[in-house]
Design a protein around this motif. Structure first.
Motif, mmCIF file in Angstrom:
data_model
loop_
_atom_site.group_PDB
_atom_site.id
_atom_site.type_symbol
_atom_site.label_atom_id
_atom_site.label_comp_id
_atom_site.label_asym_id
_atom_site.label_seq_id
_atom_site.Cartn_x
_atom_site.Cartn_y
_atom_site.Cartn_z
ATOM 1 N N ARG A 118 50.422 39.466 38.798
ATOM 2 C CA ARG A 118 50.548 38.611 40.106
ATOM 3 C C ARG A 118 49.903 37.207 39.225
ATOM 4 O O ARG A 118 49.873 36.171 39.595
ATOM 5 C CB ARG A 118 49.688 38.785 40.929
ATOM 6 N N GLY A 119 48.999 37.604 37.960
ATOM 7 C CA GLY A 119 48.512 36.425 37.098
ATOM 8 C C GLY A 119 47.269 35.948 37.897
ATOM 9 O O GLY A 119 47.045 34.655 38.336
ATOM 10 N N ILE A 120 46.312 36.728 38.351
ATOM 11 C CA ILE A 120 45.214 36.451 39.100
ATOM 12 C C ILE A 120 43.821 37.067 38.623
ATOM 13 O O ILE A 120 44.156 37.406 37.337
ATOM 14 C CB ILE A 120 45.326 37.165 40.529
ATOM 15 N N LEU A 121 42.854 36.862 39.256
ATOM 16 C CA LEU A 121 41.459 37.295 38.847
ATOM 17 C C LEU A 121 41.282 38.658 39.364
ATOM 18 O O LEU A 121 41.656 38.927 40.418
ATOM 19 C CB LEU A 121 40.433 36.346 39.167
ATOM 20 N N ILE A 122 40.374 39.387 38.847
ATOM 21 C CA ILE A 122 39.788 40.539 39.212
ATOM 22 C C ILE A 122 38.151 40.439 39.159
ATOM 23 O O ILE A 122 37.926 39.967 38.229
ATOM 24 C CB ILE A 122 40.006 41.802 38.530
ATOM 25 N N ALA A 151 29.681 42.324 38.828
ATOM 26 C CA ALA A 151 29.495 42.749 37.289
ATOM 27 C C ALA A 151 30.246 42.246 36.324
ATOM 28 O O ALA A 151 30.015 42.076 35.202
ATOM 29 C CB ALA A 151 29.738 44.106 37.284
ATOM 30 N N LYS A 152 31.598 41.992 36.611
ATOM 31 C CA LYS A 152 32.448 41.682 35.634
ATOM 32 C C LYS A 152 33.788 40.691 36.268
ATOM 33 O O LYS A 152 34.019 40.981 37.439
ATOM 34 C CB LYS A 152 33.298 42.896 34.883
ATOM 35 N N ARG A 153 34.236 39.951 35.605
ATOM 36 C CA ARG A 153 35.053 38.934 35.955
ATOM 37 C C ARG A 153 36.510 39.135 34.965
ATOM 38 O O ARG A 153 36.043 38.764 34.021
ATOM 39 C CB ARG A 153 34.827 37.704 36.365
ATOM 40 N N VAL A 154 37.575 39.601 35.272
ATOM 41 C CA VAL A 154 38.475 39.280 34.292
ATOM 42 C C VAL A 154 39.661 38.507 34.906
ATOM 43 O O VAL A 154 40.107 38.633 36.087
ATOM 44 C CB VAL A 154 39.139 40.827 34.171
ATOM 45 N N ASP A 155 40.152 37.672 33.676
ATOM 46 C CA ASP A 155 41.113 36.514 34.201
ATOM 47 C C ASP A 155 42.526 36.912 33.577
ATOM 48 O O ASP A 155 42.759 37.235 32.365
ATOM 49 C CB ASP A 155 40.562 35.079 33.826
ATOM 50 N N PHE A 156 43.619 36.902 34.499
ATOM 51 C CA PHE A 156 44.590 37.103 34.133
ATOM 52 C C PHE A 156 45.816 36.060 34.443
ATOM 53 O O PHE A 156 46.974 36.264 34.447
ATOM 54 C CB PHE A 156 45.352 38.301 34.800
ATOM 55 N N ARG A 157 45.064 34.788 34.784
ATOM 56 C CA ARG A 157 46.001 33.911 34.937
ATOM 57 C C ARG A 157 46.361 32.953 33.602
ATOM 58 O O ARG A 157 45.806 33.174 32.702
ATOM 59 C CB ARG A 157 45.074 32.742 35.736
ATOM 60 N N PRO A 202 49.391 31.963 30.452
ATOM 61 C CA PRO A 202 50.403 32.733 29.734
ATOM 62 C C PRO A 202 49.760 34.064 29.492
ATOM 63 O O PRO A 202 48.716 34.173 28.867
ATOM 64 C CB PRO A 202 50.688 31.920 28.455
ATOM 65 N N LEU A 203 50.733 35.135 29.075
ATOM 66 C CA LEU A 203 50.116 36.427 28.770
ATOM 67 C C LEU A 203 49.370 36.251 27.404
ATOM 68 O O LEU A 203 48.129 37.087 27.205
ATOM 69 C CB LEU A 203 51.383 37.287 28.647
ATOM 70 N N ASP A 204 49.779 35.385 26.579
ATOM 71 C CA ASP A 204 49.141 35.561 25.016
ATOM 72 C C ASP A 204 47.787 35.019 25.299
ATOM 73 O O ASP A 204 46.953 34.979 24.424
ATOM 74 C CB ASP A 204 49.921 34.851 23.971
ATOM 75 N N LEU A 205 47.394 34.216 26.293
ATOM 76 C CA LEU A 205 45.865 33.399 26.732
ATOM 77 C C LEU A 205 45.204 34.167 27.497
ATOM 78 O O LEU A 205 44.095 33.842 27.760
ATOM 79 C CB LEU A 205 46.356 32.075 26.972
ATOM 80 N N ARG A 206 45.692 34.959 28.173
ATOM 81 C CA ARG A 206 44.830 35.939 29.038
ATOM 82 C C ARG A 206 43.886 36.815 28.236
ATOM 83 O O ARG A 206 44.054 37.274 27.126
ATOM 84 C CB ARG A 206 45.809 37.025 30.082
ATOM 85 N N GLU A 207 42.556 36.917 28.921
ATOM 86 C CA GLU A 207 41.653 37.868 28.650
ATOM 87 C C GLU A 207 42.213 39.250 28.078
ATOM 88 O O GLU A 207 42.855 39.881 28.692
ATOM 89 C CB GLU A 207 40.286 38.110 29.573
ATOM 90 N N LYS A 208 41.592 39.772 27.078
ATOM 91 C CA LYS A 208 42.212 41.103 26.601
ATOM 92 C C LYS A 208 41.076 42.250 26.727
ATOM 93 O O LYS A 208 41.118 43.394 26.495
ATOM 94 C CB LYS A 208 42.590 41.048 25.156
ATOM 95 N N ASN A 209 39.737 41.670 27.084
ATOM 96 C CA ASN A 209 38.779 42.689 27.563
ATOM 97 C C ASN A 209 38.807 43.322 28.830
ATOM 98 O O ASN A 209 37.571 43.445 29.520
ATOM 99 C CB ASN A 209 37.221 42.274 27.044
ATOM 100 N N VAL A 210 39.857 44.112 29.197
ATOM 101 C CA VAL A 210 39.967 44.700 30.369
ATOM 102 C C VAL A 210 39.151 45.888 30.367
ATOM 103 O O VAL A 210 38.971 46.780 29.482
ATOM 104 C CB VAL A 210 41.576 45.267 30.690
ATOM 105 N N PRO A 211 38.335 46.187 31.585
ATOM 106 C CA PRO A 211 37.558 47.428 31.514
ATOM 107 C C PRO A 211 38.060 48.686 31.549
ATOM 108 O O PRO A 211 39.399 48.882 31.744
ATOM 109 C CB PRO A 211 36.802 47.070 32.867
#
Length: 77
Positions: free
Chosen positions: A46-50, A60-66, A68-77
């Protein structure tokens, strides 16, 4: 059309749940790792935040998937 509402991984007193903003709980009775995995899969699609919360409700943590894919955070828990 699917709304792009952010997801929250929250503790519900015994296990973990996934809540969607404006909707409420969309999954419950999960182990923390499973809740994060499901929320991550949905957020990527969906290109959203967790937001992953502590048991006391603090974020505790915010992960941004908004964006383009190549600019999204890569530090997924």
């Amino acid at each position: 059309m699917v709304q792009n509402r952010n997801l929250h991984v929250v503790y519900d007193g015994t296990k973990w749940a996934i809540a969607e903003e404006g909707i409420g709980r969309v999954a419950s009775n999960l182990e923390l790792a499973k809740a994060i995995a499901i929320a991550t899969s949905l957020a990527v699609a969906r290109g959203i935040l967790i937001y992953v919360h502590e048991k006391d409700g603090c974020i505790a943590k915010r992960v941004d998937f908004r964006g383009p894919l190549d600019l999204r955070e890569k530090n997924v828990p």
